[in-house]
Every structure is written in C-alpha cells, then in structure tokens.
Design a protein around this motif. Structure first.
Motif, PDB file in Angstrom:
ATOM      1  N   SER A  90       7.730   9.323   7.208  1.00 55.14           N
ATOM      2  CA  SER A  90       9.061   8.643   7.712  1.00 55.14           C
ATOM      3  C   SER A  90       8.832   7.277   8.579  1.00 55.14           C
ATOM      4  O   SER A  90       9.606   6.635   8.505  1.00 55.14           O
ATOM      5  N   TYR A  91       7.607   7.451   9.190  1.00 56.35           N
ATOM      6  CA  TYR A  91       7.176   6.191   9.827  1.00 56.35           C
ATOM      7  C   TYR A  91       6.030   5.991   9.957  1.00 56.35           C
ATOM      8  O   TYR A  91       5.059   6.877   9.678  1.00 56.35           O
ATOM      9  N   SER A  92       5.480   4.769   9.788  1.00 52.85           N
ATOM     10  CA  SER A  92       4.176   4.347   9.734  1.00 52.85           C
ATOM     11  C   SER A  92       3.193   4.843  10.760  1.00 52.85           C
ATOM     12  O   SER A  92       3.792   4.712  11.973  1.00 52.85           O
ATOM     13  N   ARG A  93       2.000   5.331  10.648  1.00 56.39           N
ATOM     14  CA  ARG A  93       0.991   5.656  11.737  1.00 56.39           C
ATOM     15  C   ARG A  93       0.049   4.710  11.912  1.00 56.39           C
ATOM     16  O   ARG A  93      -0.586   4.537  12.950  1.00 56.39           O
ATOM     17  N   PHE A  94      -0.353   3.729  10.869  1.00 56.34           N
ATOM     18  CA  PHE A  94      -1.409   2.784  10.814  1.00 56.34           C
ATOM     19  C   PHE A  94      -2.647   3.449  10.877  1.00 56.34           C
ATOM     20  O   PHE A  94      -3.584   2.683  11.485  1.00 56.34           O
ATOM     21  N   TYR A  95      -3.107   4.483  10.424  1.00 56.14           N
ATOM     22  CA  TYR A  95      -4.100   4.965   9.987  1.00 56.14           C
ATOM     23  C   TYR A  95      -4.181   5.520   8.682  1.00 56.14           C
ATOM     24  O   TYR A  95      -2.924   5.776   8.066  1.00 56.14           O
ATOM     25  N   PHE A  96      -5.391   5.717   8.072  1.00 56.17           N
ATOM     26  CA  PHE A  96      -5.397   6.002   6.789  1.00 56.17           C
ATOM     27  C   PHE A  96      -6.042   7.257   6.239  1.00 56.17           C
ATOM     28  O   PHE A  96      -7.104   7.512   6.581  1.00 56.17           O
ATOM     29  N   ASP A  97      -5.191   8.170   5.365  1.00 53.61           N
ATOM     30  CA  ASP A  97      -5.657   9.520   5.114  1.00 53.61           C
ATOM     31  C   ASP A  97      -6.295   9.428   3.672  1.00 53.61           C
ATOM     32  O   ASP A  97      -7.066  10.615   3.416  1.00 53.61           O
ATOM     33  N   TYR A  98      -5.959   8.614   2.790  1.00 48.67           N
ATOM     34  CA  TYR A  98      -6.724   8.561   1.589  1.00 48.67           C
ATOM     35  C   TYR A  98      -6.985   7.065   1.270  1.00 48.67           C
ATOM     36  O   TYR A  98      -6.378   6.105   1.646  1.00 48.67           O
ATOM     37  N   TRP A  99      -8.137   6.849   0.544  1.00 44.18           N
ATOM     38  CA  TRP A  99      -8.709   5.568   0.171  1.00 44.18           C
ATOM     39  C   TRP A  99      -8.999   5.637  -1.156  1.00 44.18           C
ATOM     40  O   TRP A  99      -9.491   6.928  -1.954  1.00 44.18           O
ATOM     41  N   LEU A 102      -7.466 -14.572  -7.396  1.00 43.39           N
ATOM     42  CA  LEU A 102      -7.636 -13.213  -8.066  1.00 43.39           C
ATOM     43  C   LEU A 102      -6.565 -12.399  -7.525  1.00 43.39           C
ATOM     44  O   LEU A 102      -5.854 -12.700  -6.581  1.00 43.39           O
ATOM     45  N   ARG A 103      -6.276 -11.405  -8.478  1.00 44.94           N
ATOM     46  CA  ARG A 103      -5.098 -10.517  -8.179  1.00 44.94           C
ATOM     47  C   ARG A 103      -5.764  -9.059  -8.040  1.00 44.94           C
ATOM     48  O   ARG A 103      -6.313  -8.630  -9.033  1.00 44.94           O
ATOM     49  N   LEU A 104      -5.866  -8.252  -6.909  1.00 51.08           N
ATOM     50  CA  LEU A 104      -6.278  -6.839  -6.975  1.00 51.08           C
ATOM     51  C   LEU A 104      -4.938  -6.115  -7.291  1.00 51.08           C
ATOM     52  O   LEU A 104      -3.955  -6.471  -6.679  1.00 51.08           O
ATOM     53  N   SER A 105      -5.496  -4.991  -8.037  1.00 50.21           N
ATOM     54  CA  SER A 105      -4.316  -3.998  -8.128  1.00 50.21           C
ATOM     55  C   SER A 105      -4.849  -2.501  -7.803  1.00 50.21           C
ATOM     56  O   SER A 105      -5.961  -2.257  -7.423  1.00 50.21           O
ATOM     57  N   CYS A 106      -4.005  -1.675  -7.330  1.00 48.16           N
ATOM     58  CA  CYS A 106      -4.086  -0.341  -6.812  1.00 48.16           C
ATOM     59  C   CYS A 106      -3.106   0.595  -7.571  1.00 48.16           C
ATOM     60  O   CYS A 106      -2.013   0.496  -7.377  1.00 48.16           O
ATOM     61  N   ALA A 107      -3.411   1.255  -8.266  1.00 51.24           N
ATOM     62  CA  ALA A 107      -2.622   2.363  -9.079  1.00 51.24           C
ATOM     63  C   ALA A 107      -2.580   3.752  -8.198  1.00 51.24           C
ATOM     64  O   ALA A 107      -3.683   4.375  -8.007  1.00 51.24           O
ATOM     65  N   ALA A 108      -1.400   4.344  -7.722  1.00 52.28           N
ATOM     66  CA  ALA A 108      -1.264   5.273  -7.036  1.00 52.28           C
ATOM     67  C   ALA A 108      -0.527   6.543  -7.555  1.00 52.28           C
ATOM     68  O   ALA A 108       0.123   6.325  -8.579  1.00 52.28           O
ATOM     69  N   SER A 109      -1.064   7.908  -7.385  1.00 51.36           N
ATOM     70  CA  SER A 109      -0.530   9.049  -7.983  1.00 51.36           C
ATOM     71  C   SER A 109      -0.893  10.017  -7.131  1.00 51.36           C
ATOM     72  O   SER A 109      -1.652  10.011  -6.131  1.00 51.36           O
ATOM     73  N   GLY A 110      -0.295  11.107  -7.373  1.00 48.62           N
ATOM     74  CA  GLY A 110      -0.383  12.341  -6.392  1.00 48.62           C
ATOM     75  C   GLY A 110       0.536  12.550  -5.461  1.00 48.62           C
ATOM     76  O   GLY A 110       0.368  13.319  -4.375  1.00 48.62           O
TER      77      GLY A 110
END
Lengths: 106, 122
Positions: free
Chosen positions: B103-112, B18-26
């Motif tokens: 500018s650098y990854s934080r490894f936590y998630f602000d939008y889902w 299976l291939r999942l996709s995620c379309a990002a905007s904003g």
C-alpha cells in the motif's frame, strides 16, 4: 546523498564463530536500514529490513540492530552457507544507497 | 511464486541506446513500486531508478538523470528502462527488483530478477 560505509570490507572466520558487520550512515536514517546477502553469480537476497526485522525464511542466527547512524548485522554461529558478500542499504530517501559490501570468507 | 525476468542487455558502443525489460509474475504487479539496481563487474550494488505503482512518480540516481527513463506497463506486468547516451561506466548487470511495500513504498527490495548484462564498449 546519504553515504553508507561498511566495515570491514572483508573478513575470514571459522564455522561456529560469531561475526559482526557494521554499517554507518553519513546522517541519521532512523531505522531505515536493510541488509542483503549476495552469493557469487546470484542476485542479492533480503535478510533484515527496518534495521532489525528478519525477512521470512531467513535463519534466526542472523540479527540486525542499530538506529540513527550506526547499525550492525550479526551472525551468531557462522555456517558454511553464510559464505557470501553482505550489503547494507538505506531506505530513508532517494537516491537509495548501498554500502560497499563485506565479503565473508569461511 | 514471484518471478522477475529481465531481458534486453547487449553490447553497445558509447553513445548508444538500449531498452531493458522486466517481465513480472506471481504477484499483483500494479500494487507495487518497482526498481532497477545495477552492479558493475566485480563491484557493489548501485540503485538506479524507481517507479511508483501507477507510474506517476519516478526517481533516478544522479549519474543517469536525463539519460535513462524508467516506465511500466501494468497491463503487461512489465517494467522498462530506456537507456540513452550510454557511457562505459554504465557497463553492469542490471537487476529488476520489487519493492517490499504494498500500500505504500518501503524502498527496499524483497525479490530480484537474475539480471541482464549491459556492456558499453567501442
């Protein structure tokens, strides 16, 4: 892998109560600890990052503290909208890991 | 407004792909590390994989290494998860999540995103 252990797994509280959820890491993660709230049928929402920084838009009755291996999320005065499950997550290193969750029932 | 919209989740038999996709905007997609996080029915959250802003670095949880591949197409503002040799224990709601850092990854998630459901069953 870093194991994250939350306690309690569930709790019942009344509106206005002070609620504390704890999260323990299996090794020191400095302040690389984050908290999320998830309501039924919804995606998680970031509440606290870097152990104690409040995410934009999150009410100030929520706060986080701790460093090293022991962390807490505190809700100073529980509100009806705080009914949810709360997860901690370490961002110290991969694999990123979550705690098992704490379900808060009003 | 940041939006993440997942798609591609369906029911597949064990061993399937299976291939999942995620379309990002904003937001400026190619500035950010992106993640996949999953949640089995009635269970907690499990981080699956991440990919750096340019696709040069990827990481996976042990249980999916060698079976799943994360990728991105910055020209299309899209994130993907190729899932092979699927197992019943891969059944979950799969979320696409944006890394907090720029500018650098934080490894936590602000939008889902809202998630896409993958069911692996015979």
């Amino acid at each position: 892998d870093i194991q994250m252990t939350q306690s309690p797994s569930s709790l019942s509280a009344s509106v206005g109560d002070r609620v504390t959820i704890t999260c323990r890491a299996s090794q020191s993660i400095s302040s690389n600890l984050n908290w999320y709230q998830q309501k039924p049928g919804k995606a998680p929402n970031l509440l606290i990052y870097a152990a104690s920084s409040l995410q934009s838009g999150v009410p100030s009755r929520l706060s986080g503290s701790g460093s090293g291996t022991d962390f807490t999320l505190t809700i100073s005065s529980l509100q009806p909208e705080d009914f949810a499950t709360y997860y901690c997550q370490q961002s110290y290193g991969t694999p990123l890991t979550f705690g098992g969750g704490t379900k808060v029932e009003i | 407004e940041v939006q993440l919209v997942e798609s591609g989740g369906i029911a597949v038999p064990p061993g399937g792909s299976l291939r999942l996709s995620c379309a990002a905007s904003g937001f400026t997609f190619d500035d950010y590390t992106m993640h996949w996080v999953r949640q089995a029915p009635g269970k907690g959250l499990e981080w699956v994989s991440l990919i750096s802003w340019d696709g040069s670095n990827t990481y996976y949880t042990d249980s999916v290494k060698g079976r799943f591949t994360i990728s991105r197409d910055n020209s299309k503002n899209s994130l993907y998860l190729q899932m092979n040799s699927l197992r019943t224990e891969d059944t979950a709601l799969y979320y696409c999540a944006k890394d907090f850092g720029g500018s650098y990854s934080r490894f936590y998630f602000d939008y889902w995103g809202q998630g896409t459901l993958v069911t692996v069953s015979s």
